[in-house]
Each structure stands twice: as C-alpha cells, then as structure tokens.
Design a protein around this motif. Structure first.
Motif, PDB file in Angstrom:
ATOM      1  N   MET A   1       0.855  -1.195   0.000  1.00 19.32           N
ATOM      2  CA  MET A   1       0.000   0.000   0.000  1.00 19.32           C
ATOM      3  C   MET A   1       0.886   1.238   0.000  1.00 19.32           C
ATOM      4  N   SER A   2       0.606   2.163  -0.897  1.00 25.20           N
ATOM      5  CA  SER A   2       1.419   3.376  -0.986  1.00 25.20           C
ATOM      6  C   SER A   2       1.158   4.283   0.206  1.00 25.20           C
ATOM      7  N   ASP A   3       2.171   5.051   0.585  1.00 21.23           N
ATOM      8  CA  ASP A   3       2.050   5.969   1.697  1.00 21.23           C
ATOM      9  C   ASP A   3       1.176   7.151   1.301  1.00 21.23           C
ATOM     10  N   HIS A   4       0.250   7.544   2.205  1.00 23.10           N
ATOM     11  CA  HIS A   4      -0.688   8.626   1.899  1.00 23.10           C
ATOM     12  C   HIS A   4       0.050   9.949   1.674  1.00 23.10           C
ATOM     13  N   TYR A   5       1.101  10.171   2.433  1.00 17.92           N
ATOM     14  CA  TYR A   5       1.854  11.425   2.259  1.00 17.92           C
ATOM     15  C   TYR A   5       2.522  11.457   0.886  1.00 17.92           C
ATOM     16  N   GLU A   6       3.091  10.307   0.477  1.00 19.19           N
ATOM     17  CA  GLU A   6       3.704  10.234  -0.851  1.00 19.19           C
ATOM     18  C   GLU A   6       2.663  10.398  -1.945  1.00 19.19           C
ATOM     19  N   THR A   7       1.471   9.822  -1.742  1.00 15.67           N
ATOM     20  CA  THR A   7       0.408   9.927  -2.744  1.00 15.67           C
ATOM     21  C   THR A   7       0.046  11.382  -3.005  1.00 15.67           C
ATOM     22  N   LEU A   8      -0.031  12.180  -1.928  1.00 17.01           N
ATOM     23  CA  LEU A   8      -0.375  13.593  -2.088  1.00 17.01           C
ATOM     24  C   LEU A   8       0.854  14.453  -2.379  1.00 17.01           C
ATOM     25  N   GLY A   9       2.054  13.892  -2.168  1.00 16.71           N
ATOM     26  CA  GLY A   9       3.277  14.659  -2.431  1.00 16.71           C
ATOM     27  C   GLY A   9       3.559  15.701  -1.374  1.00 16.71           C
ATOM     28  N   VAL A  10       3.305  15.368  -0.092  1.00 19.48           N
ATOM     29  CA  VAL A  10       3.552  16.298   1.012  1.00 19.48           C
ATOM     30  C   VAL A  10       4.386  15.582   2.072  1.00 19.48           C
ATOM     31  N   SER A  11       4.985  16.370   2.954  1.00 20.25           N
ATOM     32  CA  SER A  11       5.775  15.795   4.042  1.00 20.25           C
ATOM     33  C   SER A  11       4.860  15.367   5.182  1.00 20.25           C
ATOM     34  N   LYS A  12       5.418  14.567   6.117  1.00 16.56           N
ATOM     35  CA  LYS A  12       4.596  14.057   7.216  1.00 16.56           C
ATOM     36  C   LYS A  12       4.207  15.137   8.210  1.00 16.56           C
ATOM     37  N   ASP A  13       4.908  16.288   8.184  1.00 17.79           N
ATOM     38  CA  ASP A  13       4.540  17.374   9.094  1.00 17.79           C
ATOM     39  C   ASP A  13       3.801  18.482   8.353  1.00 17.79           C
ATOM     40  N   ALA A  14       3.231  18.152   7.189  1.00 19.09           N
ATOM     41  CA  ALA A  14       2.494  19.150   6.409  1.00 19.09           C
ATOM     42  C   ALA A  14       1.261  19.614   7.171  1.00 19.09           C
ATOM     43  N   SER A  15       0.922  20.905   7.032  1.00 21.40           N
ATOM     44  CA  SER A  15      -0.251  21.472   7.695  1.00 21.40           C
ATOM     45  C   SER A  15      -1.513  21.058   6.946  1.00 21.40           C
ATOM     46  N   PRO A  16      -2.673  21.122   7.631  1.00 22.92           N
ATOM     47  CA  PRO A  16      -3.938  20.795   6.955  1.00 22.92           C
ATOM     48  C   PRO A  16      -4.157  21.620   5.685  1.00 22.92           C
ATOM     49  N   GLU A  17      -3.741  22.876   5.680  1.00 18.87           N
ATOM     50  CA  GLU A  17      -3.910  23.713   4.500  1.00 18.87           C
ATOM     51  C   GLU A  17      -3.034  23.217   3.355  1.00 18.87           C
ATOM     52  N   GLU A  18      -1.814  22.786   3.672  1.00 21.61           N
ATOM     53  CA  GLU A  18      -0.921  22.258   2.633  1.00 21.61           C
ATOM     54  C   GLU A  18      -1.467  20.953   2.047  1.00 21.61           C
ATOM     55  N   ILE A  19      -2.009  20.123   2.941  1.00 19.34           N
ATOM     56  CA  ILE A  19      -2.603  18.855   2.467  1.00 19.34           C
ATOM     57  C   ILE A  19      -3.786  19.128   1.546  1.00 19.34           C
TER      58      ILE A  19
END
Length: 375
Positions: A1-19
């Motif tokens: 299963m692919s990582d959700h952060y990688e799927t969206l292209g954001v870091s694990k400490d990304a803010s809700p607005e960045e996500i």
C-alpha cells in the motif's frame, strides 16, 4: 500500500492547508475529462482516500501511529484499503461517472392495451370469428409517423449541436468541475421539430376508432385472455406497436351452464312422464337431441350425452352434456283428479300418512368400500 503522504506529495509534518492544497492540485490534474481511462480513475481514488485520511485529525493520528487510519496495525480494519472511500468515492461518482450517452431517441414503443369482449356460450364452445372496434393510437397517415409536416425533417439542435446535452460548470470541493446536463432546447433528443405535423402535432400518431377482426378459439372460458401481438397502441415517432389483450366475458345462456368442459341442462317433466317413461327432444348446440326418460325417473336423475359439451381448449376433444331431470308435482289438482290419485294409491296399498327416513350415505375409504362389497 502506498504511503498517503507520498500519494499527495507532502511531508509528514504538512499542515492541513498544505494537504488540502496538494489534494486539489492532484484532483484537477487527474480529472477524467483530461485523462480518460481506468488508470486515471484509480489514481484519483487513491488521492481521494489519502486526503480523506490525512484531513481527519483522528484518522491521521491513527495512521501516523499504526499505519492504518482505524488504529489497527498492519493495515487491517473496517474501511481500510481502497474498498471504502466513503464520501470521496461518492463525490467521484457524482461528478465524473455521469458520462453522456448521446442524444435520446424520439422513437418509443406503444403501450399494451386491454379490452373486454362479450361472447355467447355457444361461441365459446365452438369458437368464432368476431369483428370488434378498438379506440387506440394509430400511426399518423399525414406524416407516416415522422411527426413533421410532409417535406420537412427534424433539424439539428443549434443549442447543443445535436449532442442532446450541454456542459455545465459546478462548484465542488475540487473546485470548478464540468458536468453534462440535458439540453433544454431539444430535451435531450439532439434535434428539434420546427415544422410539426398539423394532424398529430409532432407525436407521429393519432387516436382513432378502428375495426379489428379477431379469431376466438373453441373452448375459451370466461376470463380467458387472448394476446394479439402488435395490435396495441402505435408507438411515438414511428415506434413499434404494443400488444392488444382481449379479455373474454361469456354471456349467461338461458338453457345451458358450463362446468369446465361439460355442459349442464335441466329438463322439467310431469309426474306421469316420470312414472311411465317417455322420450323428449332437447335443442342442444349440436342440434335436436332425443332424450330417453326411463319409467320411474326421479328428480335429480341425470342422462349423460358424451362429446356434446364444450371443446377442450388444449388437447382436443369435447366434454359431455349432462341432462338433469326435475319431476314437477302438480299443485292445482281438481277434485276428480284427487279422487283418481287416491284410488291409485289404494291400488298400490300405499299409506298416505306413512313416511320413510332416508339413511345418509357417508363417504368411506377404499378398504371400507371393498369390505362392504365383499360381504
């Protein structure tokens, strides 16, 4: 299963607005109108699922701790994987699955119709060819079902260019998306009738009373339905006709009643005819029939004439005609006739005050009847 952060292209400490921003960007890129095909649709579902998890604080916390939004290690649990996208799959289906199927057809099949037709019992027994009148929809003779004035044809809709639908911009969580809607000018047909037929007003059919010859087979009963294929209402814009169902109602006969494939008639005879015997004539459906009345005939006695009943609708052959006798006792005797009857009773040693109770016969089983006959 692919990582959700990688799927969206954001870091694990990304803010809700960045996500949210990353999700909208990828969702627009994966729009089915820009990337048709199953692969793009599956990728969109993965992006939607990743956003569903990471935009929910509780699910994101569970995912960061266990790798699963439900808090179950190894990715197992209700709603995990790509099988339960919840609201985002509904959004996807709402905005991207309603692909237009092209212009609708004006042609529609006509409806089935049901009428009742009354026939006499003799016609039900032998069958009959009958002509009826039907009030129904028939193809327009002026336009021959086209719906346009002679010399004209439906024209391509200027609003939708013949597609039958238009693209409408709708605001959603993904931003502005395009959704197909029915064209209001042609109602989805892709063509418009600018010169409708003056007789049918563009429908291609009119109502009319028309004669119809039907064949009623021998042996039909009250309530029997006959299906006449293609004899129902004409379709719209030249569509195929529906079917016509004829429900038969059999008129009561003054002489005969019917029970299945058998006919029954009751003949009233005089007391003298019943005692002495005679021959009488009955006008049956097959012509005059001579009925023999045996001496001593009682009320309720029956004479059966085979093959004079109703025709069997399936299987061929005919039932029987059962003639029932009813002995009529005169109630207007003269004094002289009463004296004669008294003399007759005396000659037979009959006691007019004596009566006899008839023993009732009860139904018994096979072995009981066998035993009685053996004894």
């Amino acid at each position: 299963m692919s990582d959700h952060y990688e799927t969206l292209g954001v870091s694990k400490d990304a803010s809700p607005e960045e996500i949210k921003k990353a999700y909208r960007k990828k969702a627009r890129t994966l729009h089915p109108d820009l990337n048709p095909g199953e692969e793009a649709a599956n990728e969109f579902k993965r992006v939607s699922h990743a956003y569903e998890v990471l935009s929910d604080p509780e699910k994101r916390s569970n995912y960061d701790r266990t790798g699963n939004e439900n808090g179950n290690p190894s990715g197992f649990g209700g709603g995990g994987g790509f099988g339960g996208f919840g609201g985002f799959e509904d959004i996807f289906n709402t905005f991207f699955s309603q692909q237009p199927q092209g212009p609708a057809s004006r042609t529609r099949q006509g409806q089935d119709a049901l009428i009742q037709v009354r026939v006499d019992l003799v016609d039900a027994v032998f069958g009959v060819n009958k002509e009826i009148t039907v009030d129904t929809a028939v193809s327009c003779d002026v336009c021959e079902g086209e719906g346009t004035e002679p010399g004209y044809s439906p024209e391509t809709c200027d609003t939708c260019g013949g597609q039958g639908y238009m693209q409408r911009q709708v605001q959603s969580i993904l931003g502005t998306v395009v959704q197909p809607v029915q064209c209001p000018s042609c109602n989805g047909y892709g063509t418009v009738i600018k010169h409708p037929c003056h007789e049918c007003y563009g429908e291609g059919r009119v109502r009319e009373r028309k004669p119809l010859a039907i064949k009623i087979p021998a042996g039909v009963a009250d309530g029997t339905r006959i299906r006449l294929s293609g004899q129902g209402e004409a379709g719209v814009a030249g569509g195929a006709n529906g079917d016509l169902y004829v429900e038969l109602r059999v008129n009561p006969d003054p002489t005969f009643t019917r029970d299945g494939d058998d006919l029954h008639a009751t003949i009233v005879i005089s007391m003298a005819a019943a005692a002495l015997g005679t021959a009488i004539t009955l006008d049956s459906f097959d012509g005059p029939q001579e009925i023999s009345v045996k001496p001593g005939t009682q009320t309720g006695d029956v004479v059966t004439l085979k093959d004079l009943g109703a025709t069997r609708l399936r299987g061929g052959g005919r039932g029987s005609l059962h003639v029932h006798f009813e002995v009529r006792i005169p109630d207007d005797l003269t004094d002289h006739q009463r004296d004669l009857l008294r003399q007759f009773a005396e000659s037979r040693n009959e006691d007019l005050g004596r009566s006899e109770v008839v023993e009732q016969k009860h139904h018994t089983g096979f072995f009981s009847r066998f035993k009685e006959r053996f004894q």
